[in-house]
Design a protein around this motif. Sequence first.
Motif, PDB file in Angstrom:
ATOM      1  N   GLY A   1      18.278  32.901   6.350  1.00 45.78           N
ATOM      2  CA  GLY A   1      16.938  32.754   6.917  1.00 45.78           C
ATOM      3  C   GLY A   1      16.001  31.964   6.019  1.00 45.78           C
ATOM      4  N   PRO A   2      14.699  32.278   6.092  1.00 41.03           N
ATOM      5  CA  PRO A   2      13.683  31.508   5.378  1.00 41.03           C
ATOM      6  C   PRO A   2      13.831  31.505   3.855  1.00 41.03           C
ATOM      7  CG  PRO A   2      12.656  32.943   7.012  1.00 41.03           C
ATOM      8  CD  PRO A   2      14.116  33.307   6.956  1.00 41.03           C
ATOM      9  N   VAL A   3      14.410  32.566   3.282  1.00 40.09           N
ATOM     10  CA  VAL A   3      14.527  32.601   1.822  1.00 40.09           C
ATOM     11  C   VAL A   3      15.470  31.515   1.305  1.00 40.09           C
ATOM     12  CG1 VAL A   3      14.146  35.089   1.832  1.00 40.09           C
ATOM     13  CG2 VAL A   3      16.433  34.239   1.564  1.00 40.09           C
ATOM     14  N   ALA A   4      16.262  30.935   2.198  1.00 40.67           N
ATOM     15  CA  ALA A   4      17.225  29.911   1.788  1.00 40.67           C
ATOM     16  C   ALA A   4      16.631  28.510   1.799  1.00 40.67           C
ATOM     17  CB  ALA A   4      18.462  29.960   2.684  1.00 40.67           C
ATOM     18  N   ALA A   5      15.338  28.388   2.023  1.00 43.09           N
ATOM     19  CA  ALA A   5      14.715  27.060   2.072  1.00 43.09           C
ATOM     20  C   ALA A   5      14.992  26.245   0.803  1.00 43.09           C
ATOM     21  CB  ALA A   5      13.221  27.171   2.337  1.00 43.09           C
ATOM     22  N   PRO A   6      14.864  26.821  -0.395  1.00 46.29           N
ATOM     23  CA  PRO A   6      15.187  26.037  -1.594  1.00 46.29           C
ATOM     24  C   PRO A   6      16.651  25.580  -1.624  1.00 46.29           C
ATOM     25  CG  PRO A   6      13.918  27.982  -2.192  1.00 46.29           C
ATOM     26  CD  PRO A   6      14.301  28.136  -0.742  1.00 46.29           C
ATOM     27  N   ALA A   7      17.550  26.428  -1.152  1.00 47.03           N
ATOM     28  CA  ALA A   7      18.968  26.048  -1.112  1.00 47.03           C
ATOM     29  C   ALA A   7      19.192  24.905  -0.133  1.00 47.03           C
ATOM     30  CB  ALA A   7      19.836  27.244  -0.729  1.00 47.03           C
ATOM     31  N   ARG A   8      18.545  24.991   1.034  1.00 48.30           N
ATOM     32  CA  ARG A   8      18.659  23.907   2.022  1.00 48.30           C
ATOM     33  C   ARG A   8      18.151  22.595   1.429  1.00 48.30           C
ATOM     34  NH1 ARG A   8      18.022  27.852   5.751  1.00 48.30           N
ATOM     35  NH2 ARG A   8      15.793  28.058   5.564  1.00 48.30           N
ATOM     36  N   HIS A   9      17.015  22.653   0.754  1.00 55.38           N
ATOM     37  CA  HIS A   9      16.431  21.459   0.146  1.00 55.38           C
ATOM     38  C   HIS A   9      17.376  20.877  -0.910  1.00 55.38           C
ATOM     39  CE1 HIS A   9      13.496  18.707  -1.520  1.00 55.38           C
ATOM     40  NE2 HIS A   9      13.726  19.235  -2.717  1.00 55.38           N
ATOM     41  N   SER A  10      17.898  21.730  -1.775  1.00 57.47           N
ATOM     42  CA  SER A  10      18.814  21.262  -2.825  1.00 57.47           C
ATOM     43  C   SER A  10      20.078  20.655  -2.233  1.00 57.47           C
ATOM     44  CB  SER A  10      19.195  22.411  -3.756  1.00 57.47           C
ATOM     45  OG  SER A  10      18.086  22.799  -4.522  1.00 57.47           O
ATOM     46  N   LEU A  11      20.605  21.278  -1.197  1.00 55.33           N
ATOM     47  CA  LEU A  11      21.817  20.762  -0.569  1.00 55.33           C
ATOM     48  C   LEU A  11      21.569  19.389   0.056  1.00 55.33           C
ATOM     49  CD1 LEU A  11      24.757  21.252   0.098  1.00 55.33           C
ATOM     50  CD2 LEU A  11      24.022  22.439   2.176  1.00 55.33           C
ATOM     51  N   ARG A  12      20.431  19.238   0.731  1.00 55.14           N
ATOM     52  CA  ARG A  12      20.101  17.913   1.311  1.00 55.14           C
ATOM     53  C   ARG A  12      19.978  16.868   0.209  1.00 55.14           C
ATOM     54  NH1 ARG A  12      16.925  20.788   4.970  1.00 55.14           N
ATOM     55  NH2 ARG A  12      15.080  20.594   3.688  1.00 55.14           N
ATOM     56  N   LYS A  13      19.302  17.234  -0.874  1.00 53.81           N
ATOM     57  CA  LYS A  13      19.117  16.308  -1.987  1.00 53.81           C
ATOM     58  C   LYS A  13      20.461  15.917  -2.604  1.00 53.81           C
ATOM     59  CE  LYS A  13      16.364  16.010  -6.212  1.00 53.81           C
ATOM     60  NZ  LYS A  13      15.476  16.747  -7.114  1.00 53.81           N
ATOM     61  N   LEU A  14      21.332  16.901  -2.814  1.00 57.30           N
ATOM     62  CA  LEU A  14      22.648  16.621  -3.376  1.00 57.30           C
ATOM     63  C   LEU A  14      23.476  15.753  -2.435  1.00 57.30           C
ATOM     64  CD1 LEU A  14      24.721  17.018  -5.630  1.00 57.30           C
ATOM     65  CD2 LEU A  14      25.449  19.121  -4.464  1.00 57.30           C
ATOM     66  N   ASP A  15      23.454  16.064  -1.141  1.00 61.36           N
ATOM     67  CA  ASP A  15      24.211  15.266  -0.181  1.00 61.36           C
ATOM     68  C   ASP A  15      23.738  13.811  -0.169  1.00 61.36           C
ATOM     69  OD1 ASP A  15      25.959  17.254   0.611  1.00 61.36           O
ATOM     70  OD2 ASP A  15      24.782  17.836   2.368  1.00 61.36           O
ATOM     71  N   GLN A  16      22.420  13.606  -0.254  1.00 58.00           N
ATOM     72  CA  GLN A  16      21.895  12.243  -0.299  1.00 58.00           C
ATOM     73  C   GLN A  16      22.356  11.524  -1.560  1.00 58.00           C
ATOM     74  OE1 GLN A  16      17.697  12.909   0.022  1.00 58.00           O
ATOM     75  NE2 GLN A  16      17.737  13.043   2.257  1.00 58.00           N
ATOM     76  N   LEU A  17      22.330  12.230  -2.670  1.00 61.28           N
ATOM     77  CA  LEU A  17      22.734  11.658  -3.940  1.00 61.28           C
ATOM     78  C   LEU A  17      24.220  11.297  -3.949  1.00 61.28           C
ATOM     79  CD1 LEU A  17      21.778  11.063  -6.875  1.00 61.28           C
ATOM     80  CD2 LEU A  17      22.596  13.335  -7.456  1.00 61.28           C
ATOM     81  N   LEU A  18      25.038  12.101  -3.278  1.00 64.39           N
ATOM     82  CA  LEU A  18      26.482  11.893  -3.291  1.00 64.39           C
ATOM     83  C   LEU A  18      26.976  10.918  -2.233  1.00 64.39           C
ATOM     84  CD1 LEU A  18      27.707  15.551  -3.872  1.00 64.39           C
ATOM     85  CD2 LEU A  18      27.352  13.738  -5.564  1.00 64.39           C
ATOM     86  N   GLU A  19      26.125  10.587  -1.288  1.00 68.25           N
ATOM     87  CA  GLU A  19      26.539   9.711  -0.194  1.00 68.25           C
ATOM     88  C   GLU A  19      27.086   8.383  -0.728  1.00 68.25           C
ATOM     89  OE1 GLU A  19      24.658   7.805   3.861  1.00 68.25           O
ATOM     90  OE2 GLU A  19      23.683   9.524   2.910  1.00 68.25           O
ATOM     91  N   GLY A  20      28.281   8.038  -0.272  1.00 63.76           N
ATOM     92  CA  GLY A  20      28.900   6.769  -0.644  1.00 63.76           C
ATOM     93  C   GLY A  20      29.577   6.762  -2.009  1.00 63.76           C
ATOM     94  N   LYS A  21      29.565   7.891  -2.703  1.00 63.78           N
ATOM     95  CA  LYS A  21      30.177   7.943  -4.034  1.00 63.78           C
ATOM     96  C   LYS A  21      31.675   8.237  -3.909  1.00 63.78           C
ATOM     97  CE  LYS A  21      26.162   8.318  -6.423  1.00 63.78           C
ATOM     98  NZ  LYS A  21      25.516   7.226  -6.927  1.00 63.78           N
ATOM     99  N   SER A  22      32.408   7.863  -4.944  1.00 59.86           N
ATOM    100  CA  SER A  22      33.835   8.173  -4.994  1.00 59.86           C
ATOM    101  C   SER A  22      34.013   9.669  -5.231  1.00 59.86           C
ATOM    102  CB  SER A  22      34.508   7.400  -6.124  1.00 59.86           C
ATOM    103  OG  SER A  22      34.095   7.918  -7.380  1.00 59.86           O
ATOM    104  N   ASP A  23      35.226  10.153  -5.011  1.00 61.15           N
ATOM    105  CA  ASP A  23      35.500  11.572  -5.252  1.00 61.15           C
ATOM    106  C   ASP A  23      35.183  11.955  -6.689  1.00 61.15           C
ATOM    107  OD1 ASP A  23      36.336  11.875  -2.655  1.00 61.15           O
ATOM    108  OD2 ASP A  23      38.476  11.878  -3.132  1.00 61.15           O
ATOM    109  N   GLU A  24      35.556  11.109  -7.624  1.00 57.39           N
ATOM    110  CA  GLU A  24      35.304  11.405  -9.030  1.00 57.39           C
ATOM    111  C   GLU A  24      33.810  11.487  -9.324  1.00 57.39           C
ATOM    112  OE1 GLU A  24      37.377   8.869  -8.005  1.00 57.39           O
ATOM    113  OE2 GLU A  24      39.268   9.890  -8.434  1.00 57.39           O
TER     114      GLU A  24
END
Length: 112
Positions: free
Chosen positions: A43-66
């Motif tokens: 629920g709402p308490v996970a807002a920071p986790a959702r934000h961090s996950l979106r940020k990490l996914d954006q950062l990792l987009e297009g990167k190699s597995d390594e």
Amino acid sequence: MDDAADKGHKFDFDDWAELYRRDPAAFEARRQAVLALEIAKAGPVAAPARHSLRKLDQLLEGKSDEERVRQSMIWMVASMRQLSEKLTRLGDAVDEMQARASRAGSLGIPRR
């Protein structure tokens, strides 16, 4: 029986690994779906986790597995450091409260 099995599902590493080898795009879709479902449960308490996950996914987009693994590990270590610092502060606060309670008790002040 482990906690995951108690909840009606069990993480099968081999299944996930095989999916990744066979179809990385399907693996990623499944990963995102599972993460979204688990975060939604909080629920709402996970807002920071959702934000961090979106940020990490954006950062990792297009990167190699390594590069993805390396960046994920960096974030994990940073998260563990933050948690450690917060636990230290919590421990210090508990110690201070115990010391105050002890001093109050030695002065004959009744505890609530």
